[in-house]
Structure formats: C-alpha cells, structure tokens
Design a protein around this motif. Sequence first.
Motif, PDB file in Angstrom:
ATOM      1  N   MET A 178       0.847  -1.168   0.000  1.00 24.84           N
ATOM      2  CA  MET A 178       0.000   0.000   0.000  1.00 24.84           C
ATOM      3  C   MET A 178       0.895   1.234   0.000  1.00 24.84           C
ATOM      4  SD  MET A 178      -2.722   1.445   2.828  1.00 24.84           S
ATOM      5  CE  MET A 178      -3.721   0.010   2.742  1.00 24.84           C
ATOM      6  N   VAL A 236       1.199   5.121   0.875  1.00 21.87           N
ATOM      7  CA  VAL A 236       0.596   6.161   1.710  1.00 21.87           C
ATOM      8  C   VAL A 236       1.339   7.452   1.411  1.00 21.87           C
ATOM      9  CG1 VAL A 236       0.114   6.925   4.048  1.00 21.87           C
ATOM     10  CG2 VAL A 236       0.020   4.483   3.493  1.00 21.87           C
ATOM     11  N   THR A 248       1.067  12.023   1.458  1.00 24.42           N
ATOM     12  CA  THR A 248       0.424  13.201   2.031  1.00 24.42           C
ATOM     13  C   THR A 248       0.118  14.176   0.902  1.00 24.42           C
ATOM     14  OG1 THR A 248       1.660  12.915   4.069  1.00 24.42           O
ATOM     15  CG2 THR A 248       0.711  15.093   3.668  1.00 24.42           C
TER      16      THR A 248
END
Length: 75
Positions: free
Chosen positions: A1, A3, A5
């Motif tokens: 996965m 991730v 920002t």
Amino acid sequence: MLVITRREGEEVVIGDPSNPIGIVRIASIKGDRVRIAFDFPRSVEVHRREVANQIIEDRPQVIGAIKNGVASSPG
C-alpha cells in the motif's frame, strides 16, 4: 500500500503520467472530513468500500438468478 500526504487541491496521477488511467484530487478538507474527487473513464468502476463489499455479497445471488432465468431489474 502506498501512503502519501496531499494538501487540498493537490492530485495523484494513476497509471502512466503521459496517459493516466485516472486522477485523484483532494477536493477539500474541513475538520476531520476529506472530500476526494476521482477523474476516471466511466468504464472504470470506483466504489466506496462498503458499496464494493455489498456488490461482492450480492454477486452470487445475481449469478444464481441469471442461471435460473429470473434476472430482475432494480427499482
């Protein structure tokens, strides 16, 4: 996965950057709520997880109805 920002208005490109499958944009952030905009071709299905789970649960019933010749349209 993966991730990452992102800030409001920033985007994530999905697929080849010169010919992307789609784009995900952070539309707005208000408190603990984030609005996300998806720009994909209509041929690509995009679902919330709870809707995807419901589709998966309903699939055996739909396949059984089609096999028995009892397919019905919703509504």
